[in-house]
Every structure is written in structure tokens, then in C-alpha cells.
Motif scaffolding. Structure first.
Motif, PDB file in Angstrom:
ATOM      1  N   CYS A 137       0.842  -1.198   0.000  1.00 20.25           N
ATOM      2  CA  CYS A 137       0.000   0.000   0.000  1.00 20.25           C
ATOM      3  C   CYS A 137       0.875   1.246   0.000  1.00 20.25           C
ATOM      4  N   ARG A 138       0.267   2.379  -0.366  1.00 21.81           N
ATOM      5  CA  ARG A 138       1.004   3.641  -0.440  1.00 21.81           C
ATOM      6  C   ARG A 138       1.509   4.076   0.932  1.00 21.81           C
ATOM      7  N   ALA A 139       0.703   3.838   1.955  1.00 23.17           N
ATOM      8  CA  ALA A 139       1.103   4.279   3.299  1.00 23.17           C
ATOM      9  C   ALA A 139       2.378   3.579   3.745  1.00 23.17           C
ATOM     10  N   TRP A 140       2.456   2.286   3.496  1.00 23.47           N
ATOM     11  CA  TRP A 140       3.664   1.554   3.883  1.00 23.47           C
ATOM     12  C   TRP A 140       4.857   1.989   3.036  1.00 23.47           C
ATOM     13  N   ARG A 141       4.620   2.218   1.756  1.00 21.58           N
ATOM     14  CA  ARG A 141       5.722   2.655   0.892  1.00 21.58           C
ATOM     15  C   ARG A 141       6.266   4.001   1.355  1.00 21.58           C
ATOM     16  N   SER A 142       5.356   4.903   1.717  1.00 19.77           N
ATOM     17  CA  SER A 142       5.784   6.221   2.180  1.00 19.77           C
ATOM     18  C   SER A 142       6.512   6.127   3.518  1.00 19.77           C
ATOM     19  N   ALA A 143       5.953   5.347   4.445  1.00 20.96           N
ATOM     20  CA  ALA A 143       6.549   5.248   5.783  1.00 20.96           C
ATOM     21  C   ALA A 143       7.927   4.609   5.744  1.00 20.96           C
ATOM     22  N   THR A 144       8.121   3.654   4.845  1.00 18.16           N
ATOM     23  CA  THR A 144       9.407   2.952   4.781  1.00 18.16           C
ATOM     24  C   THR A 144      10.424   3.666   3.902  1.00 18.16           C
ATOM     25  N   SER A 145      10.081   4.867   3.427  1.00 17.77           N
ATOM     26  CA  SER A 145      11.017   5.662   2.630  1.00 17.77           C
ATOM     27  C   SER A 145      11.635   6.800   3.428  1.00 17.77           C
ATOM     28  N   THR A 146      11.184   7.005   4.659  1.00 18.42           N
ATOM     29  CA  THR A 146      11.695   8.118   5.449  1.00 18.42           C
ATOM     30  C   THR A 146      13.099   7.819   5.966  1.00 18.42           C
ATOM     31  N   ARG A 147      13.836   8.878   6.231  1.00 18.67           N
ATOM     32  CA  ARG A 147      15.205   8.734   6.733  1.00 18.67           C
ATOM     33  C   ARG A 147      15.227   7.990   8.070  1.00 18.67           C
ATOM     34  N   ASP A 148      14.300   8.350   8.982  1.00 19.58           N
ATOM     35  CA  ASP A 148      14.291   7.714  10.300  1.00 19.58           C
ATOM     36  C   ASP A 148      14.040   6.215  10.185  1.00 19.58           C
ATOM     37  N   PHE A 149      13.103   5.840   9.310  1.00 22.56           N
ATOM     38  CA  PHE A 149      12.818   4.410   9.161  1.00 22.56           C
ATOM     39  C   PHE A 149      14.020   3.677   8.570  1.00 22.56           C
ATOM     40  N   LEU A 150      14.625   4.246   7.536  1.00 27.02           N
ATOM     41  CA  LEU A 150      15.728   3.564   6.867  1.00 27.02           C
ATOM     42  C   LEU A 150      16.918   3.379   7.804  1.00 27.02           C
ATOM     43  N   LEU A 151      17.189   4.382   8.636  1.00 30.88           N
ATOM     44  CA  LEU A 151      18.275   4.238   9.607  1.00 30.88           C
ATOM     45  C   LEU A 151      17.940   3.175  10.648  1.00 30.88           C
ATOM     46  N   ALA A 152      16.679   3.181  11.117  1.00 34.88           N
ATOM     47  CA  ALA A 152      16.276   2.181  12.105  1.00 34.88           C
ATOM     48  C   ALA A 152      16.296   0.780  11.502  1.00 34.88           C
ATOM     49  N   HIS A 153      15.851   0.659  10.255  1.00 36.26           N
ATOM     50  CA  HIS A 153      15.857  -0.646   9.588  1.00 36.26           C
ATOM     51  C   HIS A 153      17.285  -1.160   9.440  1.00 36.26           C
ATOM     52  N   HIS A 154      18.192  -0.287   9.035  1.00 44.00           N
ATOM     53  CA  HIS A 154      19.589  -0.703   8.893  1.00 44.00           C
ATOM     54  C   HIS A 154      20.166  -1.142  10.236  1.00 44.00           C
ATOM     55  N   GLY A 155      19.764  -0.459  11.315  1.00 42.22           N
ATOM     56  CA  GLY A 155      20.266  -0.809  12.635  1.00 42.22           C
ATOM     57  C   GLY A 155      19.844  -2.190  13.099  1.00 42.22           C
ATOM     58  N   HIS A 156      18.749  -2.707  12.543  1.00 49.72           N
ATOM     59  CA  HIS A 156      18.277  -4.045  12.911  1.00 49.72           C
ATOM     60  C   HIS A 156      18.930  -5.149  12.077  1.00 49.72           C
ATOM     61  N   GLN A 157      19.661  -4.773  11.026  1.00 52.12           N
ATOM     62  CA  GLN A 157      20.274  -5.781  10.174  1.00 52.12           C
ATOM     63  C   GLN A 157      21.631  -6.207  10.742  1.00 52.12           C
ATOM     64  N   LEU A 158      22.003  -7.425  10.459  1.00 52.77           N
ATOM     65  CA  LEU A 158      23.314  -7.909  10.877  1.00 52.77           C
ATOM     66  C   LEU A 158      24.415  -7.151  10.144  1.00 52.77           C
ATOM     67  N   THR A 159      25.515  -6.915  10.837  1.00 49.50           N
ATOM     68  CA  THR A 159      26.683  -6.314  10.199  1.00 49.50           C
ATOM     69  C   THR A 159      27.508  -7.426   9.572  1.00 49.50           C
ATOM     70  N   LEU A 160      27.431  -7.519   8.257  1.00 48.45           N
ATOM     71  CA  LEU A 160      28.079  -8.608   7.530  1.00 48.45           C
ATOM     72  C   LEU A 160      28.950  -8.039   6.415  1.00 48.45           C
ATOM     73  N   PRO A 161      30.041  -8.722   6.068  1.00 49.90           N
ATOM     74  CA  PRO A 161      30.827  -8.305   4.902  1.00 49.90           C
ATOM     75  C   PRO A 161      29.953  -8.287   3.651  1.00 49.90           C
ATOM     76  N   LEU A 162      30.170  -7.279   2.817  1.00 47.38           N
ATOM     77  CA  LEU A 162      29.316  -7.074   1.656  1.00 47.38           C
ATOM     78  C   LEU A 162      30.077  -7.362   0.369  1.00 47.38           C
ATOM     79  N   LEU A 163      29.449  -8.160  -0.492  1.00 48.15           N
ATOM     80  CA  LEU A 163      29.983  -8.453  -1.809  1.00 48.15           C
ATOM     81  C   LEU A 163      28.930  -8.069  -2.845  1.00 48.15           C
TER      82      LEU A 163
END
Length: 348
Positions: free
Chosen positions: A34-60
Motif C-alpha cells: 500500500c502507499r502508506a507503507w511505501r511512504s513510511a518505509t522511505s523516510t530517513r528515520d525508518f531507513l536508519l532504524a531498519h539498517h540498525g536491525h540488520q546484521l553487520t556482515l561483509p558485503l559483496l
């Protein structure tokens, strides 16, 4: 798009307790609900919080040509958690159809990726949302690093310009040296000085303790210097490092700065750890002897001695080594733990 499902579920739960904890692929699917979820998950605060919940892993990353669509870029973390099958340790978490030729992942920071085309055209990308935008103001510059600027909350790029190295007609009169560019800004890169910053072009940077770090590879047989760029004051300084032969790679492990290097014969990997960062004291923690003869017989010729990733899980040190068309996972005793046939996968 439809209206948000389950209107009785407050955003504090649906967005900030559920969506924010999803892995990138699942989040991409939820953004299409839905549009509401797309908008909410595009904000800077959400993206930073989402990244903080991800494992810190080597990236390829890996590139695949898909014909008229151009190149597909796969973002592939090295998930080395115990218990995972080898086939699940190198899985793409985001696939970007860029329509570009030979894209390269130049840097990553807090979930953002900086991509380049021919190391001239740059794009900033968020693989969790598949959003990306060109950075036309820095065409022709050389990227040295990417970092968050804590006083302003901005994301910035450290760049290098050399008129003799880069096309002089791109920006006539531009001074040689380092520049800072703020992502999202309409302003051109800002000159910060340090004409000798071109030596950083040949090393990958790592962000640690609020500074970008590069190991400086000297022309002589040994090197013992690390260059730092303080991302708050945006100034350079030097740091002592262990004397190692030629090239070395920097990494972070258990909250400490580490450094790995091969011997001249490419049969041994030394792993150094900074025991006291402020006093620049280092200790040799591991000397890993590789069974190069056996590995060569099984996997082919070993030529890329700079392609090594050192990581740790529950106190166990592991290395991921590019060995011809293979990625080899090796432990601190030099024992082969797993092998992956990944011809086109590269390290960031």
C-alpha cells in the motif's frame, strides 16, 4: 495500491516493530502492499532504524548481463553465522536492474550504496527500497570514501581531483586535492586541501571511531602508515601501523581496528589488531598458513592476494579469500571451511 491492511494495527507496531525488523527482500515486498507503507518505509528515520536491525556482515556484489536490460547488480552479504548451509551464506538480498554497463559498488554507509559506472558516473542507491539517483555534480572525481557527518546528520563523500589524472576540460581551474560533497546538495564539491590525497586512491577506506582509515601501500617492500580523515573536523592525520610487506587490508572486529596482509610468497596471512587505538599499539594475533599447493590443485591459480575479508562470529575468526573463480572460507588454522563457485562476485 490498496489501503493499508488491518487498520486496527497502529503504526507503532506495524511499521516500527514489524516492518523495521524485516530483511531487505521481505521489506521490498511489503512496500508494494500500500502507499502508506511505501511512504513510511522511505523516510530517513525508518531507513536508519531498519539498517540498525540488520546484521553487520561483509558485503559483496555481482554483476550479470541480461541483454537489453543491461546489467543486473546483486548485493550479496557474507552470512557466516554458524549452522547456515554453505548455499545460504552467499545469497543476494537485493537485485537491481540498472540498465548500466559494468556497475561497481564503490562504498557503503548505513545501508546506502555508492555505485559507479566506469568510475566516472556515480549513483547513490538504497537497496532496501531500490531507490537510486545520479550524482552529476561529482562526475570525473575519484571517490575516496563515504561517511555520515555527525554535526549535521548529512551523508558526505570524500573526493579527489587531479587535473593531470582526470580530464582537464571537465572543470577548468579546479584545484588538485581533496573535496567534500554532501549527498542531496545542489552545490558543487567543496575544496578541503591536502593535494597529496591522491595516494588514497589505491586503498579501500574503512569507517572506524568516526574516521575514515586507509592503509598506505608504499612502493618499497614494506609499509607502516595509515591515513585518517576525521569525519567531524574533516581533516587528515597519520597513524602508525605494523610494518607489513606491501598491501594490507583494514577491517573492524569486536570493536577493534584490524589489519591483514599476505607475505611476499602469498602463503601466509598475518592478522594484526590494534590493542590500544589511542596509543597506536598493535599486536600480531594470528598467523594463518594457507595450504596453497592443495588449494591450487583443487581451485586453480591464486592471483588476487589483496582480495581477503576477515570477520568474526562468537570469537571464531574466519577469512573469505578470492581464489580464481572461487570464494574460499578459511579459519584461523588455515583449514578450508567452505567453498563457493562465484566467478563474477567482487568485494566492496
Amino acid at each position: 495500491m490498496a489501503d493499508p491492511p488491518n487498520r486496527g494495527l497502529p503504526d507503532e507496531i506495524s511499521i516500527w516493530e514489524i516492518l523495521v525488523r524485516l530483511p531487505p527482500k521481505a521489506l521490498l515486498r511489503c512496500r508494494a502492499v500500500c502507499r502508506a507503507w511505501r511512504s513510511a518505509t522511505s523516510t530517513r528515520d525508518f531507513l536508519l532504524a531498519h539498517h540498525g536491525h540488520q546484521l553487520t556482515l561483509p558485503l559483496l556484489y555481482g554483476c550479470t548481463n541480461v541483454g537489453v536490460q543491461g546489467e543486473v547488480l546483486d548485493i550479496i552479504p557474507f552470512d557466516h553465522r554458524p549452522g547456515l548451509a554453505a548455499a545460504d551464506q552467499l545469497q543476494s538480498v537485493a537485485r537491481l536492474v540498472l540498465g548500466l554497463s559494468y556497475p561497481c559498488v564503490e562504498a557503503s554507509c548505513n545501508g546506502l550504496l555508492l555505485l559507479s559506472l566506469g568510475r566516472r558516473d556515480f549513483f547513490v542507491c538504497n537497496p532496501a527500497t531500490r531507490q537510486y539517483a545520479p550524482l552529476r555534480q561529482i562526475y570525473g572525481y575519484v571517490l575516496l570514501g563515504m561517511y555520515p557527518h555527525s554535526p549535521t546528520g548529512e551523508y558526505r563523500l570524500l573526493l579527489y581531483w587531479d587535473e593531470d589524472l582526470i580530464y582537464p576540460d571537465l572543470a577548468p581551474g579546479t584545484q588538485d586535492g581533496s573535496y567534500v560533497f554532501t549527498l542531496g546538495s545542489g552545490e558543487p564539491p567543496r575544496y578541503t586541501g591536502y593535494p597529496d590525497s591522491g595516494i588514497l586512491m589505491f586503498s579501500n577506506s574503512i569507517l572506524f571511531h568516526g574516521s575514515l582509515h586507509w592503509h598506505i601501500d608504499k612502493d618499497a617492500s614494506t609499509s607502516n602508515m595509515i591515513m585518517l580523515f576525521d569525519t567531524t573536523s574533516e581533516s587528515f592525520r597519520q597513524m602508525r601501523a605494523p610494518v607489513v610487506p606491501g598491501h594490507a587490508s583494514l577491517f573492524e572486529m569486536d570493536g577493534m581496528l584490524g589489519m591483514s596482509s599476505f607475505n611476499h610468497a602469498a602463503t601466509t596471512i598475518d592478522i594484526w589488531m590494534s590493542q590500544d587505538y589511542d596509543s597506536e599499539a598493535w599486536a600480531l594475533k594470528y598467523r594463518v598458513d594457507l595450504p596453497v599447493t592443495d588449494l591450487t590443485a583443487q581451485f586453480g591459480k591464486f592471483t588476487e592476494t589483496w582480495n581477503v575479508v576477515v570477520t568474526c562470529w562468537n570469537g571464531d575468526v574466519l577469512m573469505l579469500i578470492k581464489f580464481g573463480e572461487w570464494l574460499l572460507q578459511v579459519d584461523a588454522d588455515g583449514k578450508l571451511v567452505a567453498s563457493f563457485h562465484r566467478k563474477l562476485v567482487r568485494f566492496t
